[in-house]
Structures are given as C-alpha cells and as structure tokens.
Design a protein around this motif. Structure first.
Motif, PDB file in Angstrom:
ATOM      1  N   UNK A   4       0.804  -1.223   0.000  1.00  0.00           N
ATOM      2  CA  UNK A   4       0.000   0.000   0.000  1.00  0.00           C
ATOM      3  C   UNK A   4       0.839   1.276   0.000  1.00  0.00           C
ATOM      4  N   UNK A   5       0.424   2.595  -0.551  1.00  0.00           N
ATOM      5  CA  UNK A   5       1.356   3.711  -0.564  1.00  0.00           C
ATOM      6  C   UNK A   5       0.921   5.155  -0.887  1.00  0.00           C
ATOM      7  N   UNK A  41      13.761   4.330  -1.091  1.00  0.00           N
ATOM      8  CA  UNK A  41      14.463   3.795   0.081  1.00  0.00           C
ATOM      9  C   UNK A  41      13.595   3.851   1.329  1.00  0.00           C
ATOM     10  N   UNK A  42      12.246   3.805   1.152  1.00  0.00           N
ATOM     11  CA  UNK A  42      11.373   3.883   2.332  1.00  0.00           C
ATOM     12  C   UNK A  42      11.370   2.594   3.142  1.00  0.00           C
ATOM     13  N   UNK A  43      12.015   1.563   2.637  1.00  0.00           N
ATOM     14  CA  UNK A  43      12.061   0.302   3.373  1.00  0.00           C
ATOM     15  C   UNK A  43      10.725  -0.410   3.404  1.00  0.00           C
ATOM     16  N   UNK A  44       9.830  -0.071   2.477  1.00  0.00           N
ATOM     17  CA  UNK A  44       8.503  -0.676   2.474  1.00  0.00           C
ATOM     18  C   UNK A  44       7.923  -0.759   1.084  1.00  0.00           C
ATOM     19  N   UNK A  45       6.747  -0.165   0.910  1.00  0.00           N
ATOM     20  CA  UNK A  45       5.963  -0.281  -0.325  1.00  0.00           C
ATOM     21  C   UNK A  45       6.720   0.169  -1.566  1.00  0.00           C
ATOM     22  N   UNK A  46       7.248   1.368  -1.561  1.00  0.00           N
ATOM     23  CA  UNK A  46       7.923   1.877  -2.752  1.00  0.00           C
ATOM     24  C   UNK A  46       9.236   1.146  -3.000  1.00  0.00           C
ATOM     25  N   UNK A  47       9.929   0.763  -1.944  1.00  0.00           N
ATOM     26  CA  UNK A  47      11.134  -0.047  -2.105  1.00  0.00           C
ATOM     27  C   UNK A  47      10.803  -1.354  -2.797  1.00  0.00           C
ATOM     28  N   UNK A 218       1.608   1.483   7.068  1.00  0.00           N
ATOM     29  CA  UNK A 218       2.165   2.440   6.121  1.00  0.00           C
ATOM     30  C   UNK A 218       3.425   1.917   5.463  1.00  0.00           C
ATOM     31  N   UNK A 219       4.198   2.833   4.891  1.00  0.00           N
ATOM     32  CA  UNK A 219       5.307   2.422   4.033  1.00  0.00           C
ATOM     33  C   UNK A 219       6.676   2.410   4.698  1.00  0.00           C
ATOM     34  N   UNK A 220       6.822   3.053   5.836  1.00  0.00           N
ATOM     35  CA  UNK A 220       8.138   3.153   6.451  1.00  0.00           C
ATOM     36  C   UNK A 220       8.215   2.481   7.807  1.00  0.00           C
ATOM     37  N   UNK A 221       9.414   2.413   8.393  1.00  0.00           N
ATOM     38  CA  UNK A 221       9.621   1.703   9.654  1.00  0.00           C
ATOM     39  C   UNK A 221       9.520   2.552  10.912  1.00  0.00           C
ATOM     40  N   UNK A 222       9.017   3.795  10.822  1.00  0.00           N
ATOM     41  CA  UNK A 222       8.980   4.669  11.998  1.00  0.00           C
ATOM     42  C   UNK A 222       8.263   4.042  13.191  1.00  0.00           C
ATOM     43  N   UNK A 223       7.109   3.359  13.012  1.00  0.00           N
ATOM     44  CA  UNK A 223       6.488   2.704  14.179  1.00  0.00           C
ATOM     45  C   UNK A 223       7.399   1.669  14.819  1.00  0.00           C
ATOM     46  N   UNK A 224       8.218   1.018  13.995  1.00  0.00           N
ATOM     47  CA  UNK A 224       9.169   0.057  14.539  1.00  0.00           C
ATOM     48  C   UNK A 224      10.250   0.710  15.370  1.00  0.00           C
TER      49      UNK A 224
END
Length: 262
Positions: A4-5, A41-47, A218-224
């Motif tokens: 998702x993104x 380089x978002x480490x998620x969806x776009x990556x 979401x697309x990035x690791x900020x919650x982590x």
C-alpha cells in the motif's frame, strides 16, 4: 504478497537499461515507467515496487528502458502521468490507489498507451488493476500479534481509511482474536502513506494507551523505531525488518512484485 502507498511530490528519474542495447539487437525497446508514492528507500511499499522494476531490467535487458518517479503525492499523479506519456512511455504503473483518477483519465485520453493501477478498481481495455491478497497475510500477522500481547491491546498505525486498508485491519484483528479472543485493536490514522514524524506520534500514543504490540500499515519503519525504543513487539508491512529490529520484530506481510511485473 502484499502492500500500500503515498508521499510528497518530488520527482526522481532513473533510466535503467540503455535503449540502444535493444536497438542494436534489432528488437523494439519497450519504455516502462513506475509512479511511486514514497521514496525508493522507504524500506517498504515503494522499495518493494522499485525492486520489481530492477528485476524487470535484469530479466529483459536491452528490450526495456525503465524509469521511476518517487515521492509523488496523490494530487500530483495526473500531471506525472501526462509527462510520462509525452516522453513516449508505452506502459505506466501507478503504484498507489490515490493515483487512480489521473490514470483513469489518461487511459481514456491515450488508448494506445497501457496503464496498470495498483490496488485499483474498474479496469478498462488499456488499464489493468493489480494487487495481492494482502488480507491473507495480515490475518497470519494478526495471529502473531494476538499470541504476543499480554495487555490484550494492540495498536495499529494506519495510513488512509480506504477499502484496502480497512480490509487489512479487519483481517489483522480477526487473526489476533482467533488465538486470543480478548485481544483488541486500536487504530490511529496518519492520513499519509509515508510520514515518519506522524507515524512516530501515532505509535507513541498507542503505546501510552496500553498497547504492547504495534502494527504498521504504512510504508516506512517509523512505528518500529518507537517499538524498539519502548521495548514492545512490532509487526511490519512490506519489508522484512527482522535484522534491524531483532529484539521486537514478530513478522510482516510481504510482496514480491517481480513475480507480477515480469
């Protein structure tokens, strides 16, 4: 298996494989473009989608020329599509639900160009829609969260209240309750696919409210990052972060887009 993104409107271009290689072999070069809601380089969806693009380059070599536009906001998608059509791209992938209006309009305006709309609806003659059955993986991810929680409170940092995301949250909650009937899932909406600061604040508020497992939609690791700082478990989305967050990582729903793009 899933994703998702969406993000800011800063354009970046990467011209992959040189078209001349295909021309020298006598083959027509197909020009393919990806429009991405977040940075590659978002480490998620776009990556994940960009990795699929690179797999296309590796597989087809000089038969394709690829480019990408990253960090494109929903409202800017239509203009980006127009620019790519004018640049002669034959196939355009819009990797966000929010790009739909622009892609649909362009597909009607340019019948000889092929379009693909990730997580979209209402396909047409020259516009396909594609996605993975993410709810299946989210159900399993929820099972891991339900088994892990001791407070019976799970916090879900979610992007937009659109059908795909709501479907994922419901699947996650059902998975959690299948192994822990007392488990509850509280949702905080960020209204963004990629906004690290807002995602951090959302995760912090959920933990402050008693959540001892954080889920990321979401697309990035900020919650982590917040989960790691607070010492609570984390289920991610779109990428395997087990090495970077080994102490708090549970699992995540993942996509391998190369299987589709090739």
């Amino acid at each position: 298996m899933l994703a998702s993104a969406c993000g800011k409107s800063e354009e970046t271009e990467d011209k992959g494989t040189d078209a001349e290689a295909g021309a020298e072999s006598g083959d027509d070069v197909v020009k393919v473009a990806w429009i991405l809601p977040g940075p590659i380089n978002d480490g998620g969806w776009s990556t994940a989608h960009n990795e699929g693009r690179l797999a296309v380059e590796e597989h087809f070599g000089g038969k394709v020329e690829t480019t990408y536009k990253e960090s494109i906001a929903d409202g800017d998608g239509a203009q980006v599509v127009e620019d790519l059509v004018k640049d002669g791209y034959d196939l355009i992938f819009g990797a966000s639900y929010g790009f739909g209006e622009g892609i649909k309009a362009a597909s009607e305006k340019y019948p000889d160009v092929h379009f693909e709309w990730a997580t979209g609806d209402a396909p047409s003659d020259n516009m396909a829609v594609y996605f993975g059955a993410g709810e299946d993986s989210l159900y399993l991810t929820g099972m891991a969260a339900g088994a892990e929680t001791e407070s019976n409170k799970i916090g879900f940092v979610a992007p937009f209240p659109i059908p795909e995301v709501i479907r994922h949250i419901n699947a996650y909650a059902l998975g959690a309750q299948s192994v822990n009937p007392d488990a509850t899932v509280e949702v905080v909406w960020t209204n963004s696919w990629f906004d690290p600061e807002t995602e951090r604040k959302a995760a912090e508020s959920l933990i402050a409210n008693g959540a001892d497992v954080i889920a990321n939609g979401g697309d990035g690791p900020a919650p982590g990052d917040v989960a790691k700082e607070k010492g609570v478990a984390w289920t991610g989305y779109d990428s395997d972060q087990s090495e970077n967050y080994a102490d708090v990582w549970l699992t995540a729903a993942l996509y391998d887009w190369s299987e589709y793009y090739i």
